[in-house]
Design a protein around this motif. Structure first.
Motif, mmCIF file in Angstrom:
data_model
loop_
_atom_site.group_PDB
_atom_site.id
_atom_site.type_symbol
_atom_site.label_atom_id
_atom_site.label_comp_id
_atom_site.label_asym_id
_atom_site.label_seq_id
_atom_site.Cartn_x
_atom_site.Cartn_y
_atom_site.Cartn_z
ATOM 1 N N LEU A 49 0.798 -1.298 0.125
ATOM 2 C CA LEU A 49 -0.189 0.105 0.060
ATOM 3 C C LEU A 49 0.643 1.074 -0.024
ATOM 4 O O LEU A 49 0.514 2.275 -0.757
ATOM 5 C CB LEU A 49 -0.944 0.146 1.363
ATOM 6 C CG LEU A 49 -1.905 1.119 1.301
ATOM 7 C CD1 LEU A 49 -2.841 1.261 0.099
ATOM 8 C CD2 LEU A 49 -2.688 1.138 2.543
ATOM 9 N N ALA A 50 1.890 1.024 0.588
ATOM 10 C CA ALA A 50 2.827 2.423 0.911
ATOM 11 C C ALA A 50 3.463 2.599 -0.531
ATOM 12 O O ALA A 50 3.608 3.856 -1.012
ATOM 13 C CB ALA A 50 3.888 2.175 1.966
ATOM 14 N N SER A 51 3.844 1.454 -1.302
ATOM 15 C CA SER A 51 4.446 1.741 -2.340
ATOM 16 C C SER A 51 3.645 2.215 -3.429
ATOM 17 O O SER A 51 3.603 3.182 -4.490
ATOM 18 C CB SER A 51 5.152 0.382 -2.991
ATOM 19 O OG SER A 51 6.223 -0.184 -1.951
ATOM 20 N N ALA A 55 3.758 5.751 -5.721
ATOM 21 C CA ALA A 55 3.778 5.752 -7.058
ATOM 22 C C ALA A 55 2.508 6.600 -7.714
ATOM 23 O O ALA A 55 2.600 7.419 -8.578
ATOM 24 C CB ALA A 55 3.109 4.101 -7.431
ATOM 25 N N HIS A 56 1.535 6.713 -7.057
ATOM 26 C CA HIS A 56 0.562 7.383 -7.165
ATOM 27 C C HIS A 56 0.678 9.237 -6.804
ATOM 28 O O HIS A 56 0.645 9.864 -7.689
ATOM 29 C CB HIS A 56 -0.872 7.379 -6.334
ATOM 30 C CG HIS A 56 -2.088 8.372 -6.402
ATOM 31 N ND1 HIS A 56 -2.055 9.184 -5.858
ATOM 32 C CD2 HIS A 56 -2.856 8.340 -7.332
ATOM 33 C CE1 HIS A 56 -3.300 9.952 -6.105
ATOM 34 N NE2 HIS A 56 -3.752 9.349 -7.181
ATOM 35 N N ALA A 57 1.457 9.302 -5.678
ATOM 36 C CA ALA A 57 1.770 10.677 -5.579
ATOM 37 C C ALA A 57 2.934 11.034 -6.613
ATOM 38 O O ALA A 57 2.977 12.141 -7.187
ATOM 39 C CB ALA A 57 2.650 10.628 -4.264
ATOM 40 N N LEU A 62 3.266 14.649 -11.713
ATOM 41 C CA LEU A 62 3.847 15.104 -13.227
ATOM 42 C C LEU A 62 2.696 16.308 -13.338
ATOM 43 O O LEU A 62 3.029 16.721 -14.606
ATOM 44 C CB LEU A 62 3.390 13.839 -13.995
ATOM 45 C CG LEU A 62 4.516 12.849 -14.052
ATOM 46 C CD1 LEU A 62 3.989 11.590 -15.020
ATOM 47 C CD2 LEU A 62 5.816 13.397 -14.561
ATOM 48 N N GLY A 63 1.729 16.433 -13.006
ATOM 49 C CA GLY A 63 0.750 17.687 -13.122
ATOM 50 C C GLY A 63 0.166 17.618 -14.499
ATOM 51 O O GLY A 63 -0.095 16.461 -15.059
#
Length: 94
Positions: A49-51, A55-57, A62-63
């Motif tokens: 979950l942390a990984s 990855a999502h963050a 990238l905006g």
């Protein structure tokens, strides 16, 4: 109805490299998520979950990288940039 098999991270990396798409940040995220999916069964749920959250963050940071590149990013139609950039991995690459 059978589902289409997902390529392995190695197959995906070879495919992206062969197409010259390793310089595209969204492709790196696709490869990262594929590798994470492969490692899921060997990871603790909290680490997975942390990984996934990391990855999502990173993807969100990238905006709006796609602005002005909509056809390439969403339609798969490459159009050379008006800005001349060095080839990734070249001596001029930052």
């Amino acid at each position: 109805m059978s589902s289409v098999p997902t390529p392995s991270s190695e197959d995906l990396a070879r495919y992206l490299e062969a197409r010259g798409e390793m310089g595209k940040p969204w492709m790196w995220h696709l490869l990262r998520l594929t590798k994470l999916k492969e490692a899921k069964n060997e990871m603790e749920p909290e680490a997975y979950l942390a990984s996934l959250q990391d990855a999502h963050a990173d993807l969100m940071r990238l905006g709006t990288f796609w602005k002005g590149r909509e056809a390439e990013v969403f339609g798969g139609r490459y159009q050379p940039s008006a800005v001349i950039e060095p080839l990734p991995g070249s001596a001029d690459d930052r």
